[in-house]
Every structure is written in structure tokens, then in C-alpha cells.
Design a protein around this motif. Sequence first.
Motif, PDB file in Angstrom:
ATOM      1  N   LEU A  22       3.192  -1.653   5.854  1.00 21.09           N
ATOM      2  CA  LEU A  22       2.238  -1.879   6.951  1.00 21.09           C
ATOM      3  C   LEU A  22       2.950  -1.880   8.312  1.00 21.09           C
ATOM      4  O   LEU A  22       2.495  -1.243   9.263  1.00 21.09           O
ATOM      5  CB  LEU A  22       1.482  -3.198   6.752  1.00 21.09           C
ATOM      6  N   GLN A  36      -0.684   6.416   7.274  1.00 21.12           N
ATOM      7  CA  GLN A  36      -1.371   5.665   6.218  1.00 21.12           C
ATOM      8  C   GLN A  36      -0.363   4.680   5.644  1.00 21.12           C
ATOM      9  O   GLN A  36       0.830   4.986   5.556  1.00 21.12           O
ATOM     10  CB  GLN A  36      -1.839   6.585   5.078  1.00 21.12           C
ATOM     11  N   ALA A  37      -0.840   3.514   5.261  1.00 24.45           N
ATOM     12  CA  ALA A  37      -0.026   2.569   4.502  1.00 24.45           C
ATOM     13  C   ALA A  37      -0.938   1.986   3.457  1.00 24.45           C
ATOM     14  O   ALA A  37      -2.039   1.549   3.788  1.00 24.45           O
ATOM     15  CB  ALA A  37       0.513   1.468   5.404  1.00 24.45           C
ATOM     16  N   PHE A  38      -0.523   2.047   2.205  1.00 27.35           N
ATOM     17  CA  PHE A  38      -1.368   1.444   1.174  1.00 27.35           C
ATOM     18  C   PHE A  38      -0.531   0.974   0.004  1.00 27.35           C
ATOM     19  O   PHE A  38       0.432   1.608  -0.381  1.00 27.35           O
ATOM     20  CB  PHE A  38      -2.474   2.397   0.711  1.00 27.35           C
ATOM     21  N   PRO A  39      -0.896  -0.172  -0.531  1.00 23.64           N
ATOM     22  CA  PRO A  39      -0.173  -0.706  -1.673  1.00 23.64           C
ATOM     23  C   PRO A  39      -0.799  -0.226  -2.978  1.00 23.64           C
ATOM     24  O   PRO A  39      -1.944   0.224  -3.003  1.00 23.64           O
ATOM     25  CB  PRO A  39      -0.372  -2.212  -1.521  1.00 23.64           C
ATOM     26  N   TYR A  41      -2.191  -1.563  -6.221  1.00 19.58           N
ATOM     27  CA  TYR A  41      -2.642  -2.879  -6.649  1.00 19.58           C
ATOM     28  C   TYR A  41      -2.767  -2.979  -8.150  1.00 19.58           C
ATOM     29  O   TYR A  41      -3.260  -2.078  -8.804  1.00 19.58           O
ATOM     30  CB  TYR A  41      -3.991  -3.226  -6.024  1.00 19.58           C
ATOM     31  N   HIS A  64      -6.525  11.247   0.468  1.00 19.71           N
ATOM     32  CA  HIS A  64      -6.748   9.875   0.029  1.00 19.71           C
ATOM     33  C   HIS A  64      -6.408   9.720  -1.443  1.00 19.71           C
ATOM     34  O   HIS A  64      -7.056   8.976  -2.170  1.00 19.71           O
ATOM     35  CB  HIS A  64      -8.197   9.454   0.308  1.00 19.71           C
TER      36      HIS A  64
ATOM     37  N   PHE B 179      -9.957  -0.549  -2.069  1.00 19.57           N
ATOM     38  CA  PHE B 179      -8.505  -0.374  -2.015  1.00 19.57           C
ATOM     39  C   PHE B 179      -8.093   0.904  -1.303  1.00 19.57           C
ATOM     40  O   PHE B 179      -7.292   0.859  -0.373  1.00 19.57           O
ATOM     41  CB  PHE B 179      -7.839  -0.462  -3.401  1.00 19.57           C
ATOM     42  N   ILE B 180      -8.646   2.048  -1.685  1.00 16.79           N
ATOM     43  CA  ILE B 180      -8.229   3.322  -1.075  1.00 16.79           C
ATOM     44  C   ILE B 180      -8.416   3.233   0.441  1.00 16.79           C
ATOM     45  O   ILE B 180      -7.530   3.593   1.213  1.00 16.79           O
ATOM     46  CB  ILE B 180      -9.054   4.492  -1.653  1.00 16.79           C
ATOM     47  N   ILE B 181      -9.566   2.732   0.858  1.00 14.77           N
ATOM     48  CA  ILE B 181      -9.831   2.568   2.286  1.00 14.77           C
ATOM     49  C   ILE B 181      -9.724   1.099   2.694  1.00 14.77           C
ATOM     50  O   ILE B 181      -9.130   0.768   3.716  1.00 14.77           O
ATOM     51  CB  ILE B 181     -11.231   3.120   2.652  1.00 14.77           C
ATOM     52  N   HIS B 183      -7.951  -1.370   1.713  1.00 17.80           N
ATOM     53  CA  HIS B 183      -6.601  -1.916   1.830  1.00 17.80           C
ATOM     54  C   HIS B 183      -5.602  -0.882   2.347  1.00 17.80           C
ATOM     55  O   HIS B 183      -4.404  -1.107   2.320  1.00 17.80           O
ATOM     56  CB  HIS B 183      -6.140  -2.479   0.486  1.00 17.80           C
ATOM     57  N   GLY B 184      -6.090   0.265   2.749  1.00 16.32           N
ATOM     58  CA  GLY B 184      -5.204   1.291   3.296  1.00 16.32           C
ATOM     59  C   GLY B 184      -5.263   1.239   4.806  1.00 16.32           C
ATOM     60  O   GLY B 184      -6.334   1.087   5.395  1.00 16.32           O
ATOM     61  N   SER B 280     -13.984   8.591   0.225  1.00 11.15           N
ATOM     62  CA  SER B 280     -12.616   8.967   0.601  1.00 11.15           C
ATOM     63  C   SER B 280     -12.156  10.275  -0.017  1.00 11.15           C
ATOM     64  O   SER B 280     -11.293  10.952   0.539  1.00 11.15           O
ATOM     65  CB  SER B 280     -11.664   7.835   0.212  1.00 11.15           C
TER      66      SER B 280
END
Lengths: 194, 402
Positions: A22, A36-39, A41, A64, B179-181, B183-184, B280
Amino acid sequence: MAEMLEIRWHGRGGQGAKTAALLMAEAAAAAGKHIQAFPEYGPERMGAPVASYNRISDEPIRLHCGVESPRYVAVLDATFVGTIDFTAGVPDDGVIVINTTESPAEMRPKLGLKSDSIRLYTVDANGISQETIGRAIPNTPMMGALVKATGVLDLEELLEDTKQKLEKKFRNKPEIVEGNLEAIRRAYEEVQGE
Amino acid sequence: MSEVKDTAANQERTALTGNEAMAEAMRQIEPDVVAAYPITPQTEIVQIFSTFVSDGLVKTEYVPVESEHSAMSACVGSAASGARSMTATSANGLALMWEILYIASGTRLPIVMPVVNRALSGPINIHCDHSDTMGARDSGWIQLFSENAQEAYDNMFQAVRIAEHPDVLLPAMVTTDGFIISHGMEVVNTLDDRVVRDFVGEYKIPRNLLDVDNPITVGPLALQDFYFEHKVEQAHAMMRAKPVVQEIAEEYEKLTGRKYGYFEEYRLEDADVAVVVLGSTAGTAKVVVDDLRKEGIKAGLLKLRVFRPFPYEELREAVKHVNVIGVMDRSDSFASIGGPVFSELRAAMYDMDQRPLVTNYVYGLGGRDVDLHMIESAFRELLSIQDSGKVEQYVNYLGVRE
């Protein structure tokens, strides 16, 4: 930068892999990039292996889907060597940065890399964060090491933006902000590559 | 999504997750009442919003209820009393609201609700698919889907205007992919608080419970005598929402430079084969379209933004020249003729003189990643359907283990 850069962060729950992604994204965005930053999960628990990702580009990013072949990999925990395949999908011109006290030359034979042209960097991010922040929280020094190893961002831009973000989060603890910035700078200087 | 233009909106380029963007939109809308209960992956929205309340940034009355059923019930009460009311939820939380969803729309209350799309249990899953909101497609709520955090942010303001429009007065849900959007983190161009305040305006409904000079009854019994008329009036309101969606989108474009409508057409105008997709995955599929175009394949895409009201006339017009369409559904409708988007689009095309061939791809259930290769393989199948002139199978499961 013409291509879209992809970074994969590997850490254990609590080491800050998500936060690193992030902060990296925010710094790149502040520098005018699309990000873009994404974990990734799953059932989140302290100590379990986790991954997080960055995409950085000059153009708007529409993808995406997951990151399959990141050029850059940051490994926040040396115990992943031999237990987790953090080299998966890394291309021949990839760069891997590992948080360890060992040198790249000592580390390389343990990784079984598919290509000798993958560049390897190491930095003692635990040691640095212990000395600068007071506990082994390797995420911010790994950002400094990654920036040095890859050139994805300018160090001063990263420091400035991280300072702003951390000042917001740790309003009453200026020493944490200073410690983290020092950690980034030291890791940037101390990271070794081959 | 277009870049920041020099518009009156005084936009700021920020890096936000989808949840942060929606919470920020709620701060700027500053509803009178928010009643909510946490559920992954929506939790952050109301958690962040509750800090806005406790930090005094908004004057909203925040009601931490004990379930989603109560959250929607509280919103029904407050909206009927003349208060702009919002909540947020996901998946099983939406399911627990079920009976109140219908009461909100049947009582014609313009409640706005972000829904972070998540698969319904069981088995237990916290990741994205659209089965939660698709299940609510007949609940009388307007449904706006978002491709990314920017669209989620922009859809929130437009949803308020559409829902509260005097010709409409229906509740609206704005979705993002869990999550895709949610938490992104992405770049989002945010608007000035004042600009948002002017755009959304004041909450005015024609009648409210607290207007003691004009007493009304809300939620009465309507049996064989009047229930049917209520429902038909509701159906008409949903039809009237259609031109309102377009009108508000045009106003929003003037303000921000970002164009919205019922759907987005991407390289569709001369396409031989095309996918219809929402959420997404549309972004990922656009990259596939570009790659195929480089090979000389006339690929295109239609991204549906508005699922309720369903823009069937405009859809017909947009796809009439396409030879083969692959409809991508992120939810299934077990053993019917395909997923919800497929069956509705296919029905919409029935009256056309020359119909495109159409097949269905159910994909991404429970958050299964859909990558470039999967979407490309779907396009290759559309090309072979174009060659053979025959659709062998209505429903194809994309990216599932055999």
C-alpha cells in the motif's frame, strides 16, 4: 516507464507485507504513476505466509486479475527459502530481494533459480528495523531495498510520501516515523546485489 | 475512465482502496443516518465512516445495530421520517436483509447502499461473485455495478440523485467486487466536498412521517384491494428511472469529465465477436480485446453498469451487428437457461429480426481468479461458433476444474 511493473511481496502475517504494498503504491501514485496494490486474502493469522502485490504504470491499469509473473519479488522472511516457492513466475530478467543476513552469493545456491540472469539482492531488514524502530518489522526497510534494487521509484519521493502517510497514522509517536524513514534509507544503502 | 480534466469539480488525484473510496463518498454525501452491521469485505466502509462520525467530520446519526436485518429496518424508519439514510453490506448480510429490501422498495424509500459483492455461503467463502446482488434483482432496488474504485466512488453520488429523483423514489445499491476492488488500491480522482454537496443536494421526499401538518400512513396493509396497484406503480417507477439514470450521468459528466450511461461500449462498434460483462472483470477483458485486435480479430466488449432498470432496448441496439456474443455471469441460476445477465439479454434479443448468436460463461464463483488466458479462450470459442453458426451449449463454466 513503458512497461507495467509488477511486484509480489511475500511475508508472514504481522510483518507488514500488505502495508508495504500500500505504501509503495501511494508513493508511486504521488509521483504521478497509475498504481494497484492488493493483498491475497485467506484466513488471516499472525505468522502465516501471505502475499501482496503492486502494479505500477504510466498508463491507467485495467487488469483486475492476479499477478502471475512478477518481475520484482520482495521476500520479507528468510524462512520461506526452501518452504515457499517465491520464485514462481519470475521472468529471466526478474529481481528478487530477500530479508536475510546472508549475502546474495550465499543465498543463490539455496534457491534453485531457473535462470542465472535473475538478479538477487539481500538485506538484513530485521536487523535494520530492530536498530531503527526497536522491533523486527521488516516492511519499510524492504521498500528501501526494493527501490535500490529495481529503480521503480525515486528514494526521496518514497521517503517524502511515506513520511506523510506515517505522520497521519502515528500522530503521537514521531519516533516511529523517524525510525521507519531511517530504516528505508539504511536498507537502500546497505542492500547488496549480484 | 478518463483522466482528470480541468473541470469545475476541483478534482484531487488520490490513492484509495475501493472501500476507502466508498467511505469517502459517504463522508461527502453526509447522510443524516447510517445504520450498519459489519461483514467482510464491506466492514471497512462503515468502520471508516464511523471514524468520520467520531472525529466530528460528519453530523450523521450512526446506529450500530445488531444485524443487517436491523440495519435495513432502521434505514426504512429513518428514510420514511425524512432523513437521508444509508447502510452497506455484503453477501450473507444482504441475505439477512432480504425481507426489508422489499419493504424499502415497496415503501418507495430512496435508501442508498454500497454492496461489496461476495459469494453466498455455503461452503463458506468471503471472496467475490455476484450471487448476492443478483439474487436481489427482483427486490425493486436500482442496481449500479462498478468496474473499479473510481466508478464505485462516482456511482455513489449518482445513485443518491437517481434514487431520490421525484419520478423514481426507489432504493439503490452500488456494487464493487469484493477484495478485487474493495481491498485493492487504485488512483481515484476525488471531488471537492462543496461540489458533491451541490450535486447531491438536499434530501427531499414528497411526504414524511414527521410532517405533522400533513399526517400520512406508512406501511399499511394492502390486500387484494390495493397490493397489485402498489406493485405496478413500483414497476412504473423503475421504468421511469431509466431516463433519469441517463440524465444524471450527463450532468455528472459535465461536472467531472467522466462519462457514464447504462453500459460502456468498448471497441464494439465494428465487432464480430463480443463479451458482455460487469464489474472488475471488464477491465481485464478490455486488455484481451486489445490483444485480439492486434491479431486482426474484431473483438469488442459491452460492460453493463445498470442491471436494474435493465436497459434492454439500448442493449439490443448496441449489439445488433455482432455475430456472436459471450455473456459473462459471475453467478449461476442453477439449471435455468444460463446466468441472470445471459437469460435477460437473450430474452431481450428475441424480437430482433437478425439476432446475434449468444452463449454464456459462468465464471469467477467464490473469487476464482479470471485471467487473460481464460477470457481469451472464451473469445476463441466465440470465433468457432461464428464459423460453425451453431451454439452447442448455453452454459459454459469458465476456469473450473473438470
